[in-house]
Design a protein around this motif. Structure first.
Motif, PDB file in Angstrom:
ATOM      1  N   ILE A 392       0.841  -1.200   0.000  1.00 29.72           N
ATOM      2  CA  ILE A 392       0.000   0.000   0.000  1.00 29.72           C
ATOM      3  C   ILE A 392       0.874   1.247   0.000  1.00 29.72           C
ATOM      4  N   CYS A 393       1.909   1.260   0.820  1.00 30.61           N
ATOM      5  CA  CYS A 393       2.821   2.413   0.864  1.00 30.61           C
ATOM      6  C   CYS A 393       3.498   2.619  -0.494  1.00 30.61           C
ATOM      7  N   GLY A 394       3.958   1.524  -1.095  1.00 26.13           N
ATOM      8  CA  GLY A 394       4.664   1.637  -2.371  1.00 26.13           C
ATOM      9  C   GLY A 394       3.775   2.156  -3.485  1.00 26.13           C
ATOM     10  N   TYR A 395       2.601   1.550  -3.644  1.00 26.59           N
ATOM     11  CA  TYR A 395       1.701   1.995  -4.710  1.00 26.59           C
ATOM     12  C   TYR A 395       1.128   3.374  -4.412  1.00 26.59           C
ATOM     13  N   GLY A 396       0.879   3.668  -3.141  1.00 30.21           N
ATOM     14  CA  GLY A 396       0.362   4.985  -2.780  1.00 30.21           C
ATOM     15  C   GLY A 396       1.363   6.086  -3.085  1.00 30.21           C
ATOM     16  N   LEU A 397       2.632   5.874  -2.725  1.00 32.38           N
ATOM     17  CA  LEU A 397       3.656   6.880  -3.022  1.00 32.38           C
ATOM     18  C   LEU A 397       3.907   6.994  -4.521  1.00 32.38           C
ATOM     19  N   LEU A 398       3.782   5.878  -5.243  1.00 31.35           N
ATOM     20  CA  LEU A 398       3.932   5.935  -6.693  1.00 31.35           C
ATOM     21  C   LEU A 398       2.855   6.828  -7.314  1.00 31.35           C
ATOM     22  N   ALA A 399       1.613   6.668  -6.835  1.00 34.70           N
ATOM     23  CA  ALA A 399       0.528   7.516  -7.334  1.00 34.70           C
ATOM     24  C   ALA A 399       0.760   8.971  -6.961  1.00 34.70           C
ATOM     25  N   ALA A 400       1.215   9.223  -5.729  1.00 39.29           N
ATOM     26  CA  ALA A 400       1.453  10.599  -5.289  1.00 39.29           C
ATOM     27  C   ALA A 400       2.551  11.264  -6.105  1.00 39.29           C
ATOM     28  N   ILE A 401       3.642  10.538  -6.340  1.00 40.16           N
ATOM     29  CA  ILE A 401       4.759  11.094  -7.120  1.00 40.16           C
ATOM     30  C   ILE A 401       4.314  11.396  -8.551  1.00 40.16           C
ATOM     31  N   ALA A 402       3.485  10.517  -9.111  1.00 37.21           N
ATOM     32  CA  ALA A 402       3.013  10.721 -10.483  1.00 37.21           C
ATOM     33  C   ALA A 402       2.105  11.936 -10.607  1.00 37.21           C
ATOM     34  N   LEU A 403       1.391  12.293  -9.523  1.00 41.79           N
ATOM     35  CA  LEU A 403       0.378  13.347  -9.609  1.00 41.79           C
ATOM     36  C   LEU A 403       0.800  14.657  -8.948  1.00 41.79           C
ATOM     37  N   MET A 404       1.915  14.676  -8.242  1.00 43.87           N
ATOM     38  CA  MET A 404       2.357  15.912  -7.597  1.00 43.87           C
ATOM     39  C   MET A 404       2.734  16.955  -8.646  1.00 43.87           C
ATOM     40  N   PRO A 405       2.297  18.217  -8.474  1.00 50.75           N
ATOM     41  CA  PRO A 405       2.648  19.264  -9.452  1.00 50.75           C
ATOM     42  C   PRO A 405       4.146  19.532  -9.525  1.00 50.75           C
ATOM     43  N   SER A 406       4.843  19.404  -8.396  1.00 52.27           N
ATOM     44  CA  SER A 406       6.297  19.612  -8.370  1.00 52.27           C
ATOM     45  C   SER A 406       6.946  18.364  -7.783  1.00 52.27           C
ATOM     46  N   THR A 407       7.689  17.657  -8.587  1.00 51.51           N
ATOM     47  CA  THR A 407       8.313  16.432  -8.111  1.00 51.51           C
ATOM     48  C   THR A 407       9.584  16.176  -8.906  1.00 51.51           C
ATOM     49  N   ARG A 408      10.351  15.191  -8.467  1.00 57.73           N
ATOM     50  CA  ARG A 408      11.604  14.840  -9.122  1.00 57.73           C
ATOM     51  C   ARG A 408      11.579  13.372  -9.514  1.00 57.73           C
ATOM     52  N   PHE A 409      12.311  13.050 -10.577  1.00 56.45           N
ATOM     53  CA  PHE A 409      12.416  11.663 -11.019  1.00 56.45           C
ATOM     54  C   PHE A 409      13.023  10.796  -9.912  1.00 56.45           C
ATOM     55  N   GLY A 410      13.959  11.382  -9.145  1.00 58.22           N
ATOM     56  CA  GLY A 410      14.632  10.613  -8.108  1.00 58.22           C
ATOM     57  C   GLY A 410      13.726  10.130  -6.998  1.00 58.22           C
ATOM     58  N   TYR A 414      11.591   5.765  -3.604  1.00 55.83           N
ATOM     59  CA  TYR A 414      10.709   5.331  -2.514  1.00 55.83           C
ATOM     60  C   TYR A 414       9.803   4.172  -2.929  1.00 55.83           C
ATOM     61  N   PRO A 415       8.927   4.342  -3.938  1.00 56.33           N
ATOM     62  CA  PRO A 415       8.063   3.206  -4.291  1.00 56.33           C
ATOM     63  C   PRO A 415       8.827   1.997  -4.813  1.00 56.33           C
ATOM     64  N   MET A 416       9.910   2.211  -5.558  1.00 56.06           N
ATOM     65  CA  MET A 416      10.659   1.076  -6.090  1.00 56.06           C
ATOM     66  C   MET A 416      11.249   0.231  -4.966  1.00 56.06           C
ATOM     67  N   ALA A 417      11.818   0.893  -3.966  1.00 52.58           N
ATOM     68  CA  ALA A 417      12.412   0.153  -2.856  1.00 52.58           C
ATOM     69  C   ALA A 417      11.338  -0.493  -1.979  1.00 52.58           C
ATOM     70  N   LEU A 418      10.244   0.217  -1.712  1.00 48.61           N
ATOM     71  CA  LEU A 418       9.184  -0.334  -0.869  1.00 48.61           C
ATOM     72  C   LEU A 418       8.542  -1.561  -1.506  1.00 48.61           C
ATOM     73  N   LEU A 419       8.269  -1.500  -2.795  1.00 43.33           N
ATOM     74  CA  LEU A 419       7.638  -2.633  -3.476  1.00 43.33           C
ATOM     75  C   LEU A 419       8.585  -3.822  -3.574  1.00 43.33           C
ATOM     76  N   THR A 420       9.869  -3.565  -3.750  1.00 39.19           N
ATOM     77  CA  THR A 420      10.841  -4.657  -3.810  1.00 39.19           C
ATOM     78  C   THR A 420      11.107  -5.232  -2.423  1.00 39.19           C
ATOM     79  N   TRP A 421      10.949  -4.404  -1.393  1.00 36.33           N
ATOM     80  CA  TRP A 421      11.149  -4.833  -0.005  1.00 36.33           C
ATOM     81  C   TRP A 421      10.019  -5.734   0.475  1.00 36.33           C
ATOM     82  N   ALA A 422       8.814  -5.579  -0.104  1.00 29.56           N
ATOM     83  CA  ALA A 422       7.634  -6.294   0.385  1.00 29.56           C
ATOM     84  C   ALA A 422       7.812  -7.808   0.462  1.00 29.56           C
ATOM     85  N   PRO A 423       8.329  -8.494  -0.585  1.00 26.61           N
ATOM     86  CA  PRO A 423       8.469  -9.957  -0.470  1.00 26.61           C
ATOM     87  C   PRO A 423       9.379 -10.398   0.668  1.00 26.61           C
ATOM     88  N   ALA A 424      10.339  -9.562   1.047  1.00 31.32           N
ATOM     89  CA  ALA A 424      11.249  -9.931   2.138  1.00 31.32           C
ATOM     90  C   ALA A 424      10.557  -9.903   3.493  1.00 31.32           C
TER      91      ALA A 424
END
Length: 446
Positions: A392-410, A414-424
């Motif tokens: 939920i955190c990973g997908y939620g932050l991914l949506a927030a980053i995609a929709l924020m008016p001011s954001t950075r590619f970097g 957050y979502p990439m690491a959180l989603l990859t961390w989930a199986p562990a």
């Protein structure tokens, strides 16, 4: 409600099928090979000097890791049981790759900067160090609006500190001494390494079931993949070497999820609270963890740290100059400061905000709508496992980053690491022990 656990088990299935190819070496090869190309392209084409310097060093480190994995695959083909291709060897390669693609460029740039190079750090490094100096001298890391307006136009952007007060702690060493090891990136790296080490130790700790320790439980390759996502992934290595402020925040969030997975809600709250005292990006993670805690009757224990630590960090800044806090933490990120954030990205929120009439309003409305959807999901199906919480955190932050008016590619780190961390975060479930038939019959007759 109960559907959370099976859903979390089903989702990683296709990824695990790919991830186990050649005992994980296939994905390792792809990760390091693509990273080599990314670093080489960055070294040649980036318009930012710190990024080009990172790419020149990191490309060599990634290339070396790629060649080592190719050698491992060849060894595995002819000697399947050799330990040189096992999990321990993969951990070693990951550590060496992080050292060569993140820590080495970081130290190199810090030393060059201390020798007089002014193009060896991104602006956030200077902002954090200035905040540390102000914290030491004035008791608050923030400049008020009038003080920022009095700066030369070219320096007003650096006058803003759009972080939580705790971030200034990483700038304190520079306020005390001007040398390479007081560069805030060095301390970002120390904080990141410490948090990740604690997270790995927590997940490696054998779980207890029915009062007995499961001696057979050992960390598996999913934990290694999660660590790779937070360390050697180019977006993380590049960020740590050139800016770095996001990495300790991310590492503390991963630590909080690891503690949640090992049934330590109070400590999970403290870890995510420390992250929230550094940057707002941790606050959504804290909210989802509190909801997870409520499903285990531990919401108060999670909230005590998750809310208490950020509030405790904010109190001194509020008491010293609450107007300066508002100007830096609220007005500037919302686009109402004296200068606007230079953050740009190819994401929908930024494109909408800059291409449509009243675009910022439209992007903000979409962001709020996404938040409402996530809130409804949390209310109707609260996460009952650390795996579901991370997803939920990973997908939620991914949506927030995609929709924020001011954001950075970097920020994608957050979502990439959180989603990859989930199986562990999966923990083995132990069925109750089956009684021995002979012992059962004796007990019944007695």
């Amino acid at each position: 409600m109960i559907a959370d656990a099976p859903t979390a088990r089903r989702r990683p299935w296709h990824w695990r099928t790919l991830d186990t190819a050649a005992d994980g070496l296939a994905v390792d090869l792809g990760l390091y090979a693509v990273s080599t190309i990314f670093a080489a392209i960055t070294a040649v084409t980036s318009t930012l000097s710190p990024h080009r310097a990172w790419g020149a060093v990191a490309a060599v480190g990634y290339l070396a890791a790629t060649l080592v994995v190719i050698t491992q695959l060849l060894l595995r083909r002819h000697h399947p049981s050799t330990p040189l291709t096992g999990l321990r060897a993969r951990w070693t390669i990951t550590g060496l790759t992080w050292a060569s693609t993140a820590l080495l460029p970081l130290l190199w740039q810090s030393i060059e900067r201390a020798s007089g190079r002014t193009d060896r750090a991104q602006e956030e490094v200077l902002v954090v160090e200035h905040a540390g100096t102000r914290l030491l001298e004035h008791g608050t890391p923030y400049l008020g609006r009038d003080a920022i307006a009095a700066l030369p136009p070219g320096e007003q952007l650096l006058g803003y500190t759009p972080y939580q007060p705790g971030m200034a702690m990483f700038g304190l060493p520079r306020a005390l001494a001007d040398t390479w090891w007081t560069d805030s990136r060095v301390w970002f790296a120390v904080g990141t390494a410490l948090a990740l080490a604690l997270a790995v130790a927590a997940l490696r700790r054998p779980p207890a079931a029915a009062g007995q320790t499961d001696r057979g439980h050992r960390p598996d390759a999913t934990l290694l993949r999660g660590v790779q996502a937070a360390t050697v992934l180019p977006v993380c290595a590049l960020t740590l070497a050139t800016g770095g402020d996001d990495l300790p925040v991310l590492a503390l969030c991963l630590l909080a999820l690891a503690l949640a997975a090992t049934d330590r809600p109070g400590r999970a709250g403290l870890a995510v609270g420390l992250a929230g005292a550094l940057k707002l990006f941790a606050w959504p993670v804290a909210l989802v963890l509190i909801v997870w805690g409520l499903t285990r009757r531990a919401g108060t224990r999670v909230a005590a740290g998750a809310i208490g630590l950020p509030v405790a960090a904010l109190l001194p800044a509020i008491l010293v100059d609450h107007d300066a806090l508002t100007e830096n933490v609220l007005r500037f990120p919302l686009g109402h400061g004296l200068v606007t954030s230079p953050a740009q990205s190819p994401f929908p929120g930024y494109l909408i905000a800059n291409a449509l009439p009243a675009g910022r309003v439209v992007a903000a409305a979409l962001l709020v709508a996404a938040g409402v959807v996530i809130a409804v999901r949390l209310a109707r199906r609260p996460p009952r496992t650390a795996v579901a919480t991370a997803l939920i955190c990973g997908y939620g932050l991914l949506a927030a980053i995609a929709l924020m008016p001011s954001t950075r590619f970097g920020y994608l780190l957050y979502p990439m690491a959180l989603l990859t961390w989930a199986p562990a975060l999966h923990r083995p479930v132990h069925p109750p022990a089956t009684p021995v038939p002979e012992l059962t019959s004796r007990t019944a007759s007695a």
